[in-house]
Design a protein around this motif. Structure first.
Motif, PDB file in Angstrom:
ATOM      1  N   MET A   6      37.337  36.619  36.230  1.00 15.07           N
ATOM      2  CA  MET A   6      36.428  35.479  36.266  1.00 15.07           C
ATOM      3  C   MET A   6      37.040  34.263  35.579  1.00 15.07           C
ATOM      4  O   MET A   6      36.852  33.120  36.013  1.00 15.07           O
ATOM      5  CB  MET A   6      35.107  35.851  35.598  1.00 15.07           C
ATOM      6  N   TYR A  42      32.877  44.666  29.889  1.00 11.61           N
ATOM      7  CA  TYR A  42      32.596  43.240  30.089  1.00 11.61           C
ATOM      8  C   TYR A  42      33.871  42.397  29.958  1.00 11.61           C
ATOM      9  O   TYR A  42      34.045  41.402  30.653  1.00 11.61           O
ATOM     10  CB  TYR A  42      31.547  42.761  29.096  1.00 11.61           C
ATOM     11  N   GLN A  84      35.684  42.390  33.182  1.00 15.34           N
ATOM     12  CA  GLN A  84      35.062  41.460  34.127  1.00 15.34           C
ATOM     13  C   GLN A  84      35.500  40.026  33.853  1.00 15.34           C
ATOM     14  O   GLN A  84      35.688  39.223  34.774  1.00 15.34           O
ATOM     15  CB  GLN A  84      33.542  41.528  34.027  1.00 15.34           C
ATOM     16  N   GLN A 114      35.774  49.121  40.076  1.00 12.98           N
ATOM     17  CA  GLN A 114      36.904  48.799  39.207  1.00 12.98           C
ATOM     18  C   GLN A 114      38.220  49.179  39.859  1.00 12.98           C
ATOM     19  O   GLN A 114      39.226  48.466  39.731  1.00 12.98           O
ATOM     20  CB  GLN A 114      36.766  49.507  37.855  1.00 12.98           C
ATOM     21  N   GLN A 163      30.049  44.896  39.725  1.00 16.34           N
ATOM     22  CA  GLN A 163      30.287  45.681  38.521  1.00 16.34           C
ATOM     23  C   GLN A 163      29.375  45.227  37.387  1.00 16.34           C
ATOM     24  O   GLN A 163      28.873  46.041  36.605  1.00 16.34           O
ATOM     25  CB  GLN A 163      31.747  45.566  38.090  1.00 16.34           C
ATOM     26  N   ASP A 164      29.134  43.925  37.295  1.00 13.16           N
ATOM     27  CA  ASP A 164      28.269  43.391  36.246  1.00 13.16           C
ATOM     28  C   ASP A 164      26.857  43.956  36.362  1.00 13.16           C
ATOM     29  O   ASP A 164      26.220  44.275  35.351  1.00 13.16           O
ATOM     30  CB  ASP A 164      28.232  41.869  36.337  1.00 13.16           C
ATOM     31  N   SER A 205      38.944  46.597  42.442  1.00 16.53           N
ATOM     32  CA  SER A 205      39.327  45.352  41.762  1.00 16.53           C
ATOM     33  C   SER A 205      40.773  45.430  41.284  1.00 16.53           C
ATOM     34  O   SER A 205      41.542  44.475  41.438  1.00 16.53           O
ATOM     35  CB  SER A 205      38.395  45.077  40.584  1.00 16.53           C
ATOM     36  N   TYR A 209      43.217  47.791  34.877  1.00 19.58           N
ATOM     37  CA  TYR A 209      41.954  48.179  35.515  1.00 19.58           C
ATOM     38  C   TYR A 209      42.010  49.643  35.959  1.00 19.58           C
ATOM     39  O   TYR A 209      41.070  50.415  35.733  1.00 19.58           O
ATOM     40  CB  TYR A 209      41.691  47.285  36.728  1.00 19.58           C
ATOM     41  N   TYR A 252      28.832  35.424  42.178  1.00 16.68           N
ATOM     42  CA  TYR A 252      28.208  35.600  40.866  1.00 16.68           C
ATOM     43  C   TYR A 252      26.863  34.889  40.788  1.00 16.68           C
ATOM     44  O   TYR A 252      25.982  35.293  40.029  1.00 16.68           O
ATOM     45  CB  TYR A 252      29.138  35.075  39.760  1.00 16.68           C
ATOM     46  N   CYS A 255      33.469  41.830  40.891  1.00 16.60           N
ATOM     47  CA  CYS A 255      33.116  41.616  39.480  1.00 16.60           C
ATOM     48  C   CYS A 255      31.608  41.464  39.313  1.00 16.60           C
ATOM     49  O   CYS A 255      31.021  42.005  38.361  1.00 16.60           O
ATOM     50  CB  CYS A 255      33.817  40.363  38.945  1.00 16.60           C
ATOM     51  N   VAL A 257      35.718  38.254  43.072  1.00 17.24           N
ATOM     52  CA  VAL A 257      34.535  37.827  42.312  1.00 17.24           C
ATOM     53  C   VAL A 257      33.314  38.634  42.738  1.00 17.24           C
ATOM     54  O   VAL A 257      32.467  38.992  41.909  1.00 17.24           O
ATOM     55  CB  VAL A 257      34.288  36.310  42.501  1.00 17.24           C
TER      56      VAL A 257
END
Length: 553
Positions: A85, A78, A81, A144, A190-191, A147, A265, A115, A187, A184
Motif C-alpha cells: 500500500m 498489518y 499490508q 498472502q 486480506q484487511d 500477493s 510474504y 481499498y 491487500c 491492492v
C-alpha cells in the motif's frame, strides 16, 4: 466497533456465569462487515465486570502472554499490508512522474480504488470459509500467497513496465495499473480477514489493542515503503549519506524491493500455515444477503443520502493539492532526496499532532471541528500553490526547503483533523445494533470521496496545460535522440523527453496545475458555504433517532 461493545453489553448478563474467551468474543461480532479503522470507545468498569476484566487499562507487558503474542502477530499482518500500500499510493506515483504525464498518472490512480470499495465484498469474505483451515486463515493464507507471487512477478518487470508505460500515447499504463489494482485488491481483502481475526485473537477485555495493532502495523509498513524506500532508491540521497564515491543508482530499486517483500510474504504465509492454529468460532451475523439488505436500508435514510453527497464532494476542493503539488515540485526541480526528507520530517509531526485532533474532537462538536479543518485545508491548497510558484530559479535553497516542509506539515495536519473529526461523528451516529455495517459504509463513502476525483483532476491538469517544444537553432553536440526540427506539443511526459533528447526546449506557456487548483479551491469555497457547512451542521443537530433504521434500536 461501537456496535460490537454495545451489543455485548445488551445481551450478556452477569447471571450467565463466566464464559471462555471465544464465547465472549463471539458476542462482539454483531455484523460481518465490521472494521477496525476506528478505535473502540473506552470500556466502563461495569462493562469490564461483565467479562471478568480488571479495573483500569493495561500496558502491553501487563497483557497475558497469549494476547502479547497475538498482538505481535496482528502487527506483522498489518505491516505486510502496509508494504504494497505504501508503494502503490506513495512511492510509485513519484517514480512514474519521469515517465508519465499527469493524466496518465491519473489512470494509475485507479489502482487505489479497491481499498475504498472493500465494503462491497466484505460480507462474502466473512461468510465463505473452510472449517478445516479456519474462518480467517481460509482467506489470509491464499491471499498472502497470491500477493507474494504477484510482488515477485512485478519485481521482475516493474521497472521495464514503468519505462514503457508512457510509450504509444500511454497505452502501457493500463497494464501496469491492472497489476497494481490486483495487488491492492488482495491487500484490501486480506484487511477484511485480518480485521475479523483480530476479534478472536485478543481477549475481549484487551480488544482495544486490535486497533493499536492496525495503526502500528499499517503505519510502519507505509512509512517503510514510502518514506524510507523513496530515500534509499534516490541516487542523490544515497550518494550523500551512504557512499564515498557517487553512483547513478540508489541502494535499492523498485524491482529488488518488490522481490524481497514478495519472498517475505511467502515465508510468513508458510509459517502462519504451520505454526498458528486458528481457534474454532461459531458463525455470527446476518449472512451475506442479510448484510447487503442492511446496507440498502441505511442508504434509504434521507439523512444518510445527504451525508453521502457531502462526503462525495467535500474533498474536491483540495484534490489538486493532494494529488499534484508534490509531483509539480519534482517537475520544477525539487529533488527526490529533498522530498524524502520532507516526508520523513512530516511523519513525527503527523503522529504527534494527531493527538490534538482527537482532543479537539472530544472537546468540541466533531462536525464543527471538521468545518474548521475544511477551511484550513482550503488555505493549505492556496499556500501550496504559492510555494510551487515561488520555486527558486537557481534550484532548491535551505530556506525554500524549510517553507516546503512547513507547507507539507500544515496540509497534513489539516487533513488529519478532518479525518479524526468526521470519524468521531461516524461513531456517534452509527446505529449500535448495526454498528459494524454502519461504520464501514460511512468510512467507505468517505474514502471514495477522496479517491474518485483524483483521476479527473490529474486529467484536467494535462488538458489545461499548454507547452510547445522549440527546436534548436543548431544541432547540439550532446544530442541524445532524433534532432527536433519542427515545433510540437510537449505536455505529455514522453513528448517532453523526446523534445529534450532532440535538443529542443519545452516551453510551458500555461501550467494546468495552477488553473485546476484554483478551480478546485473555488469549488470548495462555494460548496462549503452554500451547501456543505449548513447541511453538515444541520445533520449534527439531528437527534439520534434520525439516524436509526425503522426496525432499529
Amino acid at each position: 466497533m461501537n456496535g460490537s461493545f454495545r451489543e455485548r453489553q445488551k445481551h450478556h448478563s452477569p447471571l450467565d456465569g463466566p464464559e471462555d474467551s471465544a464465547s465472549q468474543t463471539a458476542r462482539l461480532m454483531e455484523r460481518s462487515s465490521f472494521t477496525l479503522d476506528e478505535a473502540p470507545p473506552p470500556i466502563s468498569a461495569a462493562e469490564k465486570s461483565l467479562v471478568g476484566g480488571d479495573e483500569g487499562s493495561k500496558g502491553f507487558f501487563e497483557l497475558p502472554e497469549q494476547d502479547r503474542r497475538n498482538f505481535l502477530l496482528l502487527v506483522m499482518l498489518y505491516f505486510l499490508q502496509g508494504i504494497p500500500m505504501g508503494l502503490a499510493g506513495g512511492s510509485v506515483p513519484f517514480l512514474l512522474k519521469s515517465h508519465l504525464s499527469y493524466g496518465q498518472i491519473g489512470v494509475y490512480s485507479l489502482a487505489s480504488y479497491p481499498y475504498s470499495l472493500k465494503l462491497l465484498w466484505s460480507p462474502i469474505v466473512d461468510a465463505i470459509w473452510s472449517p478445516r483451515v479456519g474462518r480467517r486463515k481460509s482467506w489470509i493464507l491464499p491471499i498472502q500467497a497470491l500477493s507474494g507471487l504477484g510482488m515477485i512477478w512485478l519485481g521482475r518487470h516493474a521497472q521495464e513496465m514503468m519505462e514503457k508505460a508512457g510509450e504509444d500515447g500511454g497505452k502501457g499504463v493500463w497494464g501496469f495499473t491492472g497489476w497494481w489494482f490486483g495487488l491492492v485488491f488482495m491487500c484490501a481483502t486480506q484487511d477484511i480477514a485480518v480485521d475479523g481475526w483480530a476479534l478472536t485473537l485478543l481477549s475481549p477485555t484487551n480488544l482495544s489493542y486490535a486497533s493499536t495493532a492496525q495503526t502500528v502495523g499499517l503505519t510502519a509498513g507505509h512509512f517503510l515503503s514510502y518514506t524510507v524506500f523513496l530515500a534509499l532508491c534516490s541516487p542523490d540521497f544515497t550518494n550523500k549519506y551512504f557512499r564515498s564515491s557517487p553512483q547513478a543508482y540508489g541502494l535499492m530499486t523498485l524491482d529488488s524491493y518488490l522481490q524481497f517483500w514478495g519472498w517475505a510474504y511467502l515465508l510468513v504465509t508458510l509459517g502462519l500455515a504451520i505454526l498458528k492454529k486458528e481457534d474454532r468460532t461459531r458463525e455470527k451475523g446476518e449472512g451475506v444477503w442479510g448484510v447487503y439488505k442492511v446496507m440498502g436500508g441505511i442508504l434509504k435514510l434521507r439523512n444518510i443520502q445527504i451525508f453521502i453527497l457531502i462526503h462525495l464532494i467535500a474533498k474536491i476542493g483540495f484534490q489538486a493539492n493532494d494529488a499534484v503539488t508534490n509531483l509539480k515540485l519534482l517537475d520544477k526541480g525539487f529533488s527526490q532526496e529533498d522530498l524524502a526528507l520532507t516526508v520523513l520530517i512530516d511523519f513525527p509531526f503527523e503522529i504527534s499532532l494527531g493527538y490534538y485532533a482527537g482532543k479537539w474532537s472530544e472537546q468540541y462538536r466533531p462536525v464543527t471541528v471538521w468545518c474548521w479543518a475544511f477551511m484550513g485545508r482550503l488555505a493549505a491548497a492556496i499556500f501550496a500553490q504559492a510555494v510551487v510558484m515561488a520555486f527558486p530559479a537557481g534550484g532548491t535553497t535551505g530556506w525554500y526547503l524549510l517553507v516546503v516542509i512547513v507547507e507539507h506539515v500544515f496540509s497534513t495536519f489539516m487533513s488529519t483533523v478532518m479525518f479524526v473529526a468526521i470519524s468521531a461523528f461516524h461513531a456517534k451516529i452509527a446505529d449500535p445494533l448495526i454498528g459494524g455495517t454502519y461504520m464501514t459504509l460511512l468510512a467507505t463513502v468517505s474514502n471514495l470521496g477522496g479517491t474518485f476525483p483524483r483521476f479527473f483532476v490529474l486529467k484536467f491538469v494535462d488538458m489545461f496545460s499548454v507547452a510547445t517544444c522549440i527546436p534548436p537553432t543548431k544541432a547540439p553536440a550532446d544530442l541524445k535522440g532524433t534532432l527536433i526540427t519542427q515545433p510540437f506539443s510537449c505536455v505529455l511526459e514522453a513528448e517532453k523527453h523526446r523534445c529534450l533528447d532532440g535538443g529542443g526546449v519545452c516551453d510551458v506557456r500555461r501550467d494546468g496545475y495552477y488553473i485546476v487548483n484554483i478551480l478546485c479551491v473555488v469549488f470548495g469555497i462555494v460548496t462549503f458555504w452554500g451547501f456543505i457547512r449548513p447541511k453538515a451542521l444541520q445533520l449534527q443537530n439531528l437527534p439520534m433517532r434520525a439516524w436509526r433504521l425503522s426496525n432499529g434500536s
